[in-house]
Write a protein that holds these residues in place. Sequence first.
Motif, PDB file in Angstrom:
ATOM      1  N   SER A   1      26.204  43.340   1.798  1.00 32.37           N
ATOM      2  CA  SER A   1      25.681  42.396   2.787  1.00 32.37           C
ATOM      3  C   SER A   1      25.476  43.082   4.138  1.00 32.37           C
ATOM      4  O   SER A   1      24.517  42.778   4.854  1.00 32.37           O
ATOM      5  CB  SER A   1      26.620  41.203   2.943  1.00 32.37           C
TER       6      SER A   1
ATOM      7  N   GLY B   1      21.739  41.038  -7.410  1.00 29.67           N
ATOM      8  CA  GLY B   1      21.276  40.312  -6.237  1.00 29.67           C
ATOM      9  C   GLY B   1      19.790  40.299  -6.004  1.00 29.67           C
ATOM     10  O   GLY B   1      19.342  40.218  -4.863  1.00 29.67           O
ATOM     11  N   SER B   2      19.004  40.378  -7.067  1.00 31.28           N
ATOM     12  CA  SER B   2      17.545  40.315  -6.905  1.00 31.28           C
ATOM     13  C   SER B   2      16.984  39.179  -7.752  1.00 31.28           C
ATOM     14  O   SER B   2      17.609  38.730  -8.724  1.00 31.28           O
ATOM     15  CB  SER B   2      16.886  41.633  -7.330  1.00 31.28           C
TER      16      SER B   2
ATOM     17  N   SER C   1      26.716  38.034  -7.029  1.00 31.31           N
ATOM     18  CA  SER C   1      26.048  38.582  -5.845  1.00 31.31           C
ATOM     19  C   SER C   1      25.612  37.489  -4.871  1.00 31.31           C
ATOM     20  O   SER C   1      25.419  36.333  -5.239  1.00 31.31           O
ATOM     21  CB  SER C   1      24.841  39.429  -6.257  1.00 31.31           C
ATOM     22  N   TRP C   2      25.470  37.894  -3.637  1.00 28.17           N
ATOM     23  CA  TRP C   2      25.058  37.000  -2.554  1.00 28.17           C
ATOM     24  C   TRP C   2      23.607  37.309  -2.208  1.00 28.17           C
ATOM     25  O   TRP C   2      23.288  38.393  -1.721  1.00 28.17           O
ATOM     26  CB  TRP C   2      25.961  37.222  -1.330  1.00 28.17           C
ATOM     27  N   VAL C   3      22.725  36.368  -2.469  1.00 27.27           N
ATOM     28  CA  VAL C   3      21.311  36.526  -2.149  1.00 27.27           C
ATOM     29  C   VAL C   3      21.046  35.741  -0.870  1.00 27.27           C
ATOM     30  O   VAL C   3      21.156  34.513  -0.853  1.00 27.27           O
ATOM     31  CB  VAL C   3      20.418  36.012  -3.297  1.00 27.27           C
TER      32      VAL C   3
END
Length: 336
Positions: free
Chosen positions: A50, A230-231, A252-254
């Motif tokens: 991030s 994260g995609s 994951s953090w998008v």
Amino acid sequence: MDHSASESEKLKTRAAILKGPYDIDLVEKDLECGDDEVIVKNHLMGMCGSDKSFSRGKLPPKTAEFRQDPNFPFPLGHESGGVIVEVGSKVPDYKVGDKVMAFGWNNNFADYHVSKSWQLQPVPEGIHMDIASLGEPTACAMYSGLNSGVQLGDTVVVMGGGFAGQIIAQCAKRKGALRVVVVDVLDGKLALAKGLGADVAVNSARENPVEAVMDLTGGIGADVVVEAAGSEDSFNAASEIIRHNGKYVFYSWVTQPVRLNISRWHDDGLQLINTCLVHHTWRERYVWTFEALRPVVQGLIDIKPLITNEFKLSEIKAGFDLADKDETAIKIVFRP
């Protein structure tokens, strides 16, 4: 020199400020310990994915959990560990000299940082401070691996061979997965995953991961898929890889909106599991962190090979420049 809460002078520290996209700098600032706060002298700091995203200008929207306004100038850093050097008069659970891991967004890319006591965790016995300083990302990944629903004999796919993905893959294998497949676009990360116990490595830049997993499972699909890349492409590929009634694990953090094909989530009754430790209450986190790190303390999960690059804090610009240009870097760390 250690400080006590009775001292009136302010402690000076260097701290990283993100002034705008690709514009990071160290500034000097004064720290003052409030009655319900402590000051931590950092031992080592880690760069989160991030942080790299933020440095490119992709700040997230404001949420209830996100404790900083996502605007420039942005005080950067949250992964660190160190020793408490000052304790506020209303803090009952820590004392000067205690070793702690940071679980708060407190401008941790710094020599020292101020923190509320509930944003910290005591360092477990038997863990090196280099690893303890990465306690937050390590515990988060371990929590995901332990709570992903992996059962003995499962085929598990981990989308993304970064720091978290490598830990989750190791955890899945230790939990008894028959096959662990790691998907990434970089051969170096895939080779590391194989070296740490993954059974199959798929380079999605050269091979369709959906077809690869279907070939591996006789067209059935994977029992568990963990999304740690994260995609948008990864999220949608994960949706296709899972078997009927399989488990879709979010990690994951998008930070930006993406388009998802969620029809299959409904039609195939996928089980959706959110495994982000730090987005539960701090009380849950306080209990779960020790459980999550226990296999690391026991030597069952290998973290050290995931630290690929080290810089001094004074080299913060060079570290972020490397992160932006070299996708093979897994965990970049800084020392004061």
